[in-house]
Design an enzyme around this catalytic site. Sequence first.
Site, PDB file in Angstrom:
ATOM      1  N   TYR A 124      -5.676  11.004   4.027  1.00 22.86           N
ATOM      2  CA  TYR A 124      -4.271  11.314   3.725  1.00 22.86           C
ATOM      3  C   TYR A 124      -4.165  12.091   2.406  1.00 22.86           C
ATOM      4  O   TYR A 124      -5.175  12.490   1.832  1.00 22.86           O
ATOM      5  CB  TYR A 124      -3.436  10.032   3.769  1.00 22.86           C
ATOM      6  CG  TYR A 124      -3.525   9.412   5.152  1.00 22.86           C
ATOM      7  CD1 TYR A 124      -3.057  10.115   6.270  1.00 22.86           C
ATOM      8  CD2 TYR A 124      -4.154   8.186   5.370  1.00 22.86           C
ATOM      9  CE1 TYR A 124      -3.185   9.599   7.557  1.00 22.86           C
ATOM     10  CE2 TYR A 124      -4.275   7.662   6.660  1.00 22.86           C
ATOM     11  CZ  TYR A 124      -3.794   8.374   7.749  1.00 22.86           C
ATOM     12  OH  TYR A 124      -3.941   7.867   9.015  1.00 22.86           O
ATOM     13  N   GLY A 183      -9.657  -6.883   8.720  1.00 20.65           N
ATOM     14  CA  GLY A 183      -8.567  -6.168   9.372  1.00 20.65           C
ATOM     15  C   GLY A 183      -8.394  -6.671  10.792  1.00 20.65           C
ATOM     16  O   GLY A 183      -7.681  -7.646  11.053  1.00 20.65           O
ATOM     17  N   ARG A 184      -9.109  -6.022  11.725  1.00 20.59           N
ATOM     18  CA  ARG A 184      -8.952  -6.360  13.148  1.00 20.59           C
ATOM     19  C   ARG A 184      -9.126  -7.851  13.403  1.00 20.59           C
ATOM     20  O   ARG A 184      -8.449  -8.429  14.258  1.00 20.59           O
ATOM     21  CB  ARG A 184      -9.958  -5.544  13.971  1.00 20.59           C
ATOM     22  CG  ARG A 184      -9.590  -4.064  14.043  1.00 20.59           C
ATOM     23  CD  ARG A 184     -10.722  -3.209  14.555  1.00 20.59           C
ATOM     24  NE  ARG A 184     -11.837  -3.149  13.605  1.00 20.59           N
ATOM     25  CZ  ARG A 184     -12.944  -2.455  13.797  1.00 20.59           C
ATOM     26  NH1 ARG A 184     -13.107  -1.771  14.909  1.00 20.59           N
ATOM     27  NH2 ARG A 184     -13.902  -2.426  12.882  1.00 20.59           N
ATOM     28  N   GLN A 187       0.848  -1.200   0.000  1.00 19.22           N
ATOM     29  CA  GLN A 187       0.000   0.000   0.000  1.00 19.22           C
ATOM     30  C   GLN A 187       0.884   1.251   0.000  1.00 19.22           C
ATOM     31  O   GLN A 187       1.677   1.474   0.919  1.00 19.22           O
ATOM     32  CB  GLN A 187      -0.933   0.031   1.217  1.00 19.22           C
ATOM     33  CG  GLN A 187      -2.008   1.107   1.022  1.00 19.22           C
ATOM     34  CD  GLN A 187      -2.931   1.313   2.198  1.00 19.22           C
ATOM     35  OE1 GLN A 187      -2.475   1.467   3.320  1.00 19.22           O
ATOM     36  NE2 GLN A 187      -4.226   1.344   1.958  1.00 19.22           N
TER      37      GLN A 187
HETATM   38  C1  LIG Z   1      -4.301  -1.265  13.512  1.00 21.29           C
HETATM   39  C2  LIG Z   1      -4.940  -0.719  12.264  1.00 21.29           C
HETATM   40  C3  LIG Z   1      -4.153  -0.047  11.339  1.00 21.29           C
HETATM   41  C4  LIG Z   1      -4.715   0.407  10.124  1.00 21.29           C
HETATM   42  N1  LIG Z   1      -3.885   0.973   9.181  1.00 21.29           N
HETATM   43  C5  LIG Z   1      -4.374   1.212   7.928  1.00 21.29           C
HETATM   44  C6  LIG Z   1      -3.497   1.537   6.853  1.00 21.29           C
HETATM   45  O1  LIG Z   1      -2.258   1.584   6.988  1.00 21.29           O
HETATM   46  N2  LIG Z   1      -4.063   1.779   5.645  1.00 21.29           N
HETATM   47  C7  LIG Z   1      -5.416   1.706   5.436  1.00 21.29           C
HETATM   48  O2  LIG Z   1      -5.876   1.931   4.308  1.00 21.29           O
HETATM   49  N3  LIG Z   1      -6.255   1.370   6.433  1.00 21.29           N
HETATM   50  C8  LIG Z   1      -5.780   1.084   7.665  1.00 21.29           C
HETATM   51  N4  LIG Z   1      -6.620   0.650   8.645  1.00 21.29           N
HETATM   52  C9  LIG Z   1      -8.065   0.430   8.357  1.00 21.29           C
HETATM   53  C10 LIG Z   1      -8.330  -1.034   7.970  1.00 21.29           C
HETATM   54  O3  LIG Z   1      -7.729  -1.356   6.734  1.00 21.29           O
HETATM   55  C11 LIG Z   1      -9.844  -1.344   7.880  1.00 21.29           C
HETATM   56  O4  LIG Z   1     -10.417  -0.568   6.848  1.00 21.29           O
HETATM   57  C12 LIG Z   1     -10.598  -1.072   9.170  1.00 21.29           C
HETATM   58  O5  LIG Z   1      -9.891  -1.568  10.291  1.00 21.29           O
HETATM   59  C13 LIG Z   1     -11.997  -1.719   9.141  1.00 21.29           C
HETATM   60  O6  LIG Z   1     -11.897  -3.106   8.922  1.00 21.29           O
HETATM   61  P1  LIG Z   1     -12.001  -4.184  10.137  1.00 21.29           P
HETATM   62  O7  LIG Z   1     -13.289  -3.922  10.847  1.00 21.29           O
HETATM   63  O8  LIG Z   1     -11.975  -5.520   9.462  1.00 21.29           O
HETATM   64  O9  LIG Z   1     -10.832  -3.964  11.038  1.00 21.29           O
HETATM   65  C14 LIG Z   1      -6.090   0.225   9.878  1.00 21.29           C
HETATM   66  C15 LIG Z   1      -6.871  -0.425  10.829  1.00 21.29           C
HETATM   67  C16 LIG Z   1      -6.317  -0.918  11.999  1.00 21.29           C
HETATM   68  C17 LIG Z   1      -7.187  -1.679  12.963  1.00 21.29           C
END
Ligand SMILES: Cc1cc2nc3c(=O)[nH]c(=O)nc-3n(C[C@H](O)[C@H](O)[C@H](O)COP(=O)(O)O)c2cc1C
Length: 373
Positions: free
Chosen positions: A176, A320-321, A104
């Site tokens: 961003y 993600g999480r 990314q």
């Molecule tokens: C610890 C953490 C770091 C994240 N860093 C990024 C990132 O670097 N780039 C990005 O596009 N989204 C980032 N996100 C957002 C996730 O990609 C995702 O869209 C968001 O957590 C919702 O999905 P989930 O409910 O499955 O966690 C981050 C999320 C978490 C939890």
Amino acid sequence: MNEAYEPLFQSITLRSGVELKNRIVMAPMTNFSSNPEGTVSDDEVAYYARRSGGVGTVITACTYVTENGKGFHGEFAAYDDAFIPSLRRLAAAIQERGAKAVLQIFHGGRSCPKELVPNGDVVSASSIPDEAEGAVVPRALEEAEVWDIVRAFGDATRRAIEAGYDGVEIHGANGYLIQQFFSPHSNRRTDAFGGSLEKRMTFPLAVVDEVQRVVREHAKGPFIVGYRFSPEEPTSPGITMDDTLSLVDALATKQLDYLHVSLMDFSSMPRSGEDTSVSRLTLIQNQVGGRVPVIGVGNIHTPTEALKAMQTGVPLIALGRELIMEPDWVEKVEQGRESEIAITLPKDARQRLVVPDPLWQAIMNAPGWFPVV
Ligand SMILES: Cc1cc2nc3c(=O)[nH]c(=O)nc-3n(C[C@H](O)[C@H](O)[C@H](O)COP(=O)(O)O)c2cc1C
């Protein structure tokens, strides 16, 4: 495996020709754990390797494409050829376990902490801080500098190719720099990059064009190019659902491999626009009309939820999480052990789950972010 989950395990071939072995993608997640000079760390490599055994695709944490684009402590770098060995180490760790590796690529713009940017020179589309208290007032980029950053996205893509990645994802989401150019809140420019909805798209689309040009010039085989965006901003002015549908329309003509909607909740509803009765994702899917695959994400934890999300027509699901809490998510579904999938995060599980300490601390210090028990 429970046959009902078979749709999650069908392979899919993207426009570039890259075949993903299943529909589950690890969402990009920053882990604050790279070495201070911008190389990936051992802990970070171990964390990715632990999570790359089942998913079809891993999208890495964002990496900064210019020195002044560093958005996080412990973020790894892609702004110089000196980082190619570090980038290669991460790609190899992911691919050795069987997943495709997508880097990314990112610039933090006005969201970069001052202390991470050379001379504290925080830049953005315009000299407008975000609305958080104490936010830095950025310097508006000169037109030539904007083109330098467009080229830097291309250079980072070439490094990703040389480092062996299967693709890149352009990070146009989460507030961003790319989003700052698209947003009427942060972009008050009156040159080619701002002033109307179309002109606010100039920078995001120029990045896409440059990345694709570099892929045509340097990639020796199929190479994924995806684009991630956030559909709405809470501010006024701010990106509206209608703005996003126009951007999506423009992106859908670009021969991308996928569009990735950044949402905290897959079924979240629009704040604004002509139709607030259907989910943001459905509106986006309707606008795309099958022209490019969409990755859906947000608060998906069980295979039943993932399946339900796919049944809305979205072909790829990012977790993600959930993958932080359950590195063996895909394997457990495949083996009919879905009842064993962890959907909480025990306070004492850091080492067992192979999570780098800085990420663990960030999670533990942000109540409500993860279901910590
Ligand atoms: C610890 C953490 C770091 C994240 N860093 C990024 C990132 O670097 N780039 C990005 O596009 N989204 C980032 N996100 C957002 C996730 O990609 C995702 O869209 C968001 O957590 C919702 O999905 P989930 O409910 O499955 O966690 C981050 C999320 C978490 C939890």
